[in-house]
Design a protein around this motif. Structure first.
Motif, PDB file in Angstrom:
ATOM      1  N   THR A 117       0.870  -1.169   0.000  1.00  0.00           N
ATOM      2  CA  THR A 117       0.000   0.000   0.000  1.00  0.00           C
ATOM      3  C   THR A 117       0.906   1.217   0.000  1.00  0.00           C
ATOM      4  O   THR A 117       1.416   1.633   1.048  1.00  0.00           O
ATOM      5  N   LEU A 118       1.140   1.778  -1.168  1.00  0.00           N
ATOM      6  CA  LEU A 118       2.138   2.835  -1.324  1.00  0.00           C
ATOM      7  C   LEU A 118       1.631   4.177  -0.797  1.00  0.00           C
ATOM      8  O   LEU A 118       0.416   4.408  -0.716  1.00  0.00           O
ATOM      9  N   PRO A 119       2.556   5.090  -0.459  1.00  0.00           N
ATOM     10  CA  PRO A 119       2.148   6.432  -0.012  1.00  0.00           C
ATOM     11  C   PRO A 119       1.381   7.148  -1.119  1.00  0.00           C
ATOM     12  O   PRO A 119       1.546   6.850  -2.312  1.00  0.00           O
ATOM     13  N   PRO A 120       0.531   8.123  -0.752  1.00  0.00           N
ATOM     14  CA  PRO A 120      -0.217   8.876  -1.762  1.00  0.00           C
ATOM     15  C   PRO A 120       0.712   9.766  -2.587  1.00  0.00           C
ATOM     16  O   PRO A 120       1.826  10.090  -2.161  1.00  0.00           O
ATOM     17  N   LEU A 121       0.228  10.156  -3.742  1.00  0.00           N
ATOM     18  CA  LEU A 121       0.986  11.049  -4.607  1.00  0.00           C
ATOM     19  C   LEU A 121       0.843  12.496  -4.150  1.00  0.00           C
ATOM     20  O   LEU A 121      -0.250  12.937  -3.761  1.00  0.00           O
ATOM     21  N   GLY A 122       1.949  13.224  -4.202  1.00  0.00           N
ATOM     22  CA  GLY A 122       1.918  14.636  -3.888  1.00  0.00           C
ATOM     23  C   GLY A 122       1.552  15.454  -5.115  1.00  0.00           C
ATOM     24  O   GLY A 122       1.338  14.907  -6.212  1.00  0.00           O
ATOM     25  N   ALA A 123       1.504  16.773  -4.962  1.00  0.00           N
ATOM     26  CA  ALA A 123       1.145  17.660  -6.068  1.00  0.00           C
ATOM     27  C   ALA A 123       2.135  17.565  -7.217  1.00  0.00           C
ATOM     28  O   ALA A 123       1.788  17.808  -8.381  1.00  0.00           O
ATOM     29  N   ASP A 124       3.377  17.199  -6.902  1.00  0.00           N
ATOM     30  CA  ASP A 124       4.406  17.094  -7.935  1.00  0.00           C
ATOM     31  C   ASP A 124       4.439  15.726  -8.607  1.00  0.00           C
ATOM     32  O   ASP A 124       5.305  15.455  -9.436  1.00  0.00           O
ATOM     33  N   GLY A 125       3.492  14.848  -8.236  1.00  0.00           N
ATOM     34  CA  GLY A 125       3.440  13.525  -8.834  1.00  0.00           C
ATOM     35  C   GLY A 125       4.353  12.506  -8.168  1.00  0.00           C
ATOM     36  O   GLY A 125       4.387  11.343  -8.586  1.00  0.00           O
ATOM     37  N   GLU A 126       5.073  12.934  -7.140  1.00  0.00           N
ATOM     38  CA  GLU A 126       5.964  12.030  -6.413  1.00  0.00           C
ATOM     39  C   GLU A 126       5.227  11.445  -5.197  1.00  0.00           C
ATOM     40  O   GLU A 126       4.296  12.056  -4.669  1.00  0.00           O
ATOM     41  N   ARG A 127       5.658  10.255  -4.764  1.00  0.00           N
ATOM     42  CA  ARG A 127       5.111   9.670  -3.547  1.00  0.00           C
ATOM     43  C   ARG A 127       5.605  10.490  -2.361  1.00  0.00           C
ATOM     44  O   ARG A 127       6.800  10.654  -2.166  1.00  0.00           O
ATOM     45  N   ARG A 128       4.688  11.018  -1.584  1.00  0.00           N
ATOM     46  CA  ARG A 128       5.092  11.916  -0.505  1.00  0.00           C
ATOM     47  C   ARG A 128       5.307  11.134   0.796  1.00  0.00           C
ATOM     48  O   ARG A 128       4.676  10.095   1.019  1.00  0.00           O
ATOM     49  N   PRO A 129       6.179  11.622   1.664  1.00  0.00           N
ATOM     50  CA  PRO A 129       6.412  10.961   2.952  1.00  0.00           C
ATOM     51  C   PRO A 129       5.137  10.952   3.799  1.00  0.00           C
ATOM     52  O   PRO A 129       4.337  11.895   3.751  1.00  0.00           O
ATOM     53  N   GLU A 130       4.936   9.881   4.562  1.00  0.00           N
ATOM     54  CA  GLU A 130       3.788   9.770   5.452  1.00  0.00           C
ATOM     55  C   GLU A 130       4.239   9.985   6.898  1.00  0.00           C
ATOM     56  O   GLU A 130       5.275   9.464   7.322  1.00  0.00           O
ATOM     57  N   SER A 131       3.451  10.742   7.650  1.00  0.00           N
ATOM     58  CA  SER A 131       3.749  10.944   9.061  1.00  0.00           C
ATOM     59  C   SER A 131       3.450   9.672   9.840  1.00  0.00           C
ATOM     60  O   SER A 131       2.767   8.758   9.339  1.00  0.00           O
ATOM     61  N   GLN A 132       3.930   9.603  11.081  1.00  0.00           N
ATOM     62  CA  GLN A 132       3.637   8.432  11.907  1.00  0.00           C
ATOM     63  C   GLN A 132       2.132   8.266  12.110  1.00  0.00           C
ATOM     64  O   GLN A 132       1.605   7.159  12.108  1.00  0.00           O
ATOM     65  N   GLY A 133       1.428   9.375  12.251  1.00  0.00           N
ATOM     66  CA  GLY A 133      -0.024   9.304  12.397  1.00  0.00           C
ATOM     67  C   GLY A 133      -0.690   8.728  11.156  1.00  0.00           C
ATOM     68  O   GLY A 133      -1.634   7.927  11.257  1.00  0.00           O
ATOM     69  N   GLU A 134      -0.226   9.128   9.972  1.00  0.00           N
ATOM     70  CA  GLU A 134      -0.789   8.589   8.733  1.00  0.00           C
ATOM     71  C   GLU A 134      -0.486   7.104   8.593  1.00  0.00           C
ATOM     72  O   GLU A 134      -1.314   6.334   8.097  1.00  0.00           O
ATOM     73  N   LEU A 135       0.709   6.694   9.024  1.00  0.00           N
ATOM     74  CA  LEU A 135       1.067   5.276   8.963  1.00  0.00           C
ATOM     75  C   LEU A 135       0.188   4.445   9.893  1.00  0.00           C
ATOM     76  O   LEU A 135      -0.229   3.335   9.544  1.00  0.00           O
ATOM     77  N   LEU A 136      -0.098   4.967  11.080  1.00  0.00           N
ATOM     78  CA  LEU A 136      -0.978   4.245  12.004  1.00  0.00           C
ATOM     79  C   LEU A 136      -2.390   4.131  11.437  1.00  0.00           C
ATOM     80  O   LEU A 136      -3.046   3.087  11.577  1.00  0.00           O
ATOM     81  N   ALA A 137      -2.853   5.175  10.785  1.00  0.00           N
ATOM     82  CA  ALA A 137      -4.171   5.126  10.155  1.00  0.00           C
ATOM     83  C   ALA A 137      -4.177   4.124   9.002  1.00  0.00           C
ATOM     84  O   ALA A 137      -5.162   3.397   8.794  1.00  0.00           O
ATOM     85  N   LYS A 138      -3.082   4.072   8.241  1.00  0.00           N
ATOM     86  CA  LYS A 138      -2.965   3.087   7.157  1.00  0.00           C
ATOM     87  C   LYS A 138      -3.000   1.665   7.727  1.00  0.00           C
ATOM     88  O   LYS A 138      -3.663   0.776   7.180  1.00  0.00           O
ATOM     89  N   HIS A 139      -2.270   1.467   8.828  1.00  0.00           N
ATOM     90  CA  HIS A 139      -2.259   0.143   9.454  1.00  0.00           C
ATOM     91  C   HIS A 139      -3.664  -0.284   9.856  1.00  0.00           C
ATOM     92  O   HIS A 139      -4.091  -1.405   9.573  1.00  0.00           O
ATOM     93  N   LYS A 140      -4.384   0.603  10.514  1.00  0.00           N
ATOM     94  CA  LYS A 140      -5.738   0.266  10.960  1.00  0.00           C
ATOM     95  C   LYS A 140      -6.625  -0.084   9.774  1.00  0.00           C
ATOM     96  O   LYS A 140      -7.298  -1.128   9.764  1.00  0.00           O
ATOM     97  N   ARG A 141      -6.610   0.751   8.765  1.00  0.00           N
ATOM     98  CA  ARG A 141      -7.468   0.556   7.594  1.00  0.00           C
ATOM     99  C   ARG A 141      -7.108  -0.737   6.852  1.00  0.00           C
ATOM    100  O   ARG A 141      -7.971  -1.553   6.512  1.00  0.00           O
ATOM    101  N   THR A 142      -5.817  -0.944   6.615  1.00  0.00           N
ATOM    102  CA  THR A 142      -5.356  -2.079   5.803  1.00  0.00           C
ATOM    103  C   THR A 142      -5.469  -3.398   6.558  1.00  0.00           C
ATOM    104  O   THR A 142      -5.929  -4.403   6.007  1.00  0.00           O
ATOM    105  N   ALA A 143      -5.045  -3.402   7.822  1.00  0.00           N
ATOM    106  CA  ALA A 143      -5.088  -4.639   8.600  1.00  0.00           C
ATOM    107  C   ALA A 143      -6.519  -5.105   8.827  1.00  0.00           C
ATOM    108  O   ALA A 143      -6.801  -6.309   8.777  1.00  0.00           O
ATOM    109  N   LEU A 144      -7.442  -4.162   9.060  1.00  0.00           N
ATOM    110  CA  LEU A 144      -8.835  -4.547   9.261  1.00  0.00           C
ATOM    111  C   LEU A 144      -9.458  -5.083   7.981  1.00  0.00           C
ATOM    112  O   LEU A 144     -10.209  -6.069   8.010  1.00  0.00           O
TER     113      LEU A 144
END
Length: 384
Positions: free
Chosen positions: A70-97
């Motif tokens: 599950t790759l990071p979202p794309l930024g305005a420049d079309g590059e994969r942008r860094p995810e904060s720890q909070g975003e990673l925890l939200a990704k974990h919850k969403r994906t694992a469930l």
């Protein structure tokens, strides 16, 4: 009969054919799930524009062809942008469930059971922290009986699937006829730090997203018949009995696999010592031989080996030290090739592949083996 528990504690149990001996727990169904998108190693390198030849070599020589991520979202420049720890925890919850729910349903379908049949739910994860745990969310989301017994195993790492299976099997034996479900749900994409270091390259080249679930039941004793005889004769189709567990903590390597906080990145970063394969391999014999000796078996008596897909070097080190053939670890290597390291649920992906191969015969013995932080080796002996 004397059983050695973790910590070398001795427990006296009735002999297997004694009048009051309980039936062992049995695996009666298995199901797996992954995320929606998979990528080759070369595609991952290109997506993140990684050009360092050393890092590219780590990815391309990993014996991994494809991983579900599950790759990071794309930024305005079309590059994969860094995810904060909070975003990673939200990704974990969403994906694992999401993966966990699908794996549980697939497992129940395989066992011929329904959600209403679940009496105990054990959820394992290491790729994110969630309170309340996965078990509470799944009970709510799937409509499982809110009176269901539950437990969450968090932070133990790649070995945790067998740690949890040990406890789940014990619950099943204590509650004969009731259904326990073990789920390993690992959103490894939620545990990545993307930078240009070799430290993170090893981790980023290895892990993938995946979930696996098994149903575990202990047959009630047949009061009208001989003791320790299940109502239905043993057969491979009914699933293997869980006969014994053995573990070994390599205390000298307690820092070899760990989460550290990265102040520069503002998130957790997983560390893998490059010597892990050799440390694990060097200790594999003693724990496996201890597991087998309790049942009067030798390694040559084992028909099926289901080893954690920890990485090419880990698999090779275990295989060489245990005297196994490449055929013995074929499912382990295939899971690594097709999914990468799926952390705690990897060995259950191998177990599912073994069943689909349709080569298991009644009476066959198998060894399940996982390795992870601690550093720890966990094993289980099963028989069909």
């Amino acid at each position: 009969m004397t059983v050695t528990l973790p910590g070398d504690t001795l427990l006296d149990l009735p002999e297997p054919h004694a009048k009051d001996a309980p039936n062992p727990a049995r695996i009666t169904g298995v199901g797996t799930a992954v995320t929606a998108h998979s990528y080759t190693q070369r595609e991952v390198l290109d997506i993140f524009r990684i050009t360092d030849p050393k890092i590219r070599s780590v990815f391309l020589n990993s014996a991994i062809e494809r991983r579900f991520l599950t790759l990071p979202p794309l930024g305005a420049d079309g590059e994969r942008r860094p995810e904060s720890q909070g975003e990673l925890l939200a990704k974990h919850k969403r994906t694992a469930l999401d993966m966990g729910a699908r794996a549980v349903r697939a497992c129940l379908d395989d066992a011929g059971l329904d959600l209403a049949d679940i009496d105990h739910l054990c959820c394992v994860t290491t790729t994110g922290f969630l309170t309340p745990g996965l078990s509470a969310h799944l009970i709510r989301d799937l409509g499982i009986d809110p009176g269901c017994s539950r437990v969450d195993v968090v932070g133990m790492g790649c070995n945790a699937g067998l740690n949890a299976l040990n406890a789940t099997a014990a619950w099943a034996v204590a509650h004969p006829g009731q259904v326990a479900v073990l789920l390993c749900a690992e959103a490894c994409s939620a545990a990545y730090v993307i930078d240009s270091t070799l430290r993170t390259a090893v981790v980023n080249s290895l892990f993938g997203d995946g979930a696996a679930a098994i149903a575990v039941v202990a047959d009630p004793r047949d009061a009208a018949g001989p003791p320790y005889v299940p109502a239905t004769p043993p057969s491979p189709a009914r699933g293997p009995r869980l006969l014994a567990f053995a573990s070994h903590l390599i205390t000298d390597a307690i820092e070899a696999m760990r989460y550290d906080w990265d102040d520069d990145q503002g998130k957790f970063s997983f560390y893998l010592d490059p010597h892990v394969p050799y440390v694990v391999g060097a200790h594999a014999e003693q724990v496996v031989d201890r597991l087998l000796s309790g049942a009067g078996l030798r390694r040559s008596d084992i028909a099926h080996w289901l080893v954690h897909s920890g990485g090419k070097k880990v698999i090779d080190a275990v295989r060489v030290n245990l005297g196994l053939t490449r055929h013995d670890v074929r499912h382990t290597s295939e899971v690594l090739r097709d999914y990468g390291n799926l952390s705690s649920g990897s060995f259950l992906f191998s177990y599912e592949r073994l069943l689909k191969e349709n080569v298991v015969e009644s009476g066959d013995h198998g060894v399940l083996m996982t390795m992870g932080p601690g550093s720890t080796i966990e094993t289980a002996l099963v028989q069909w």
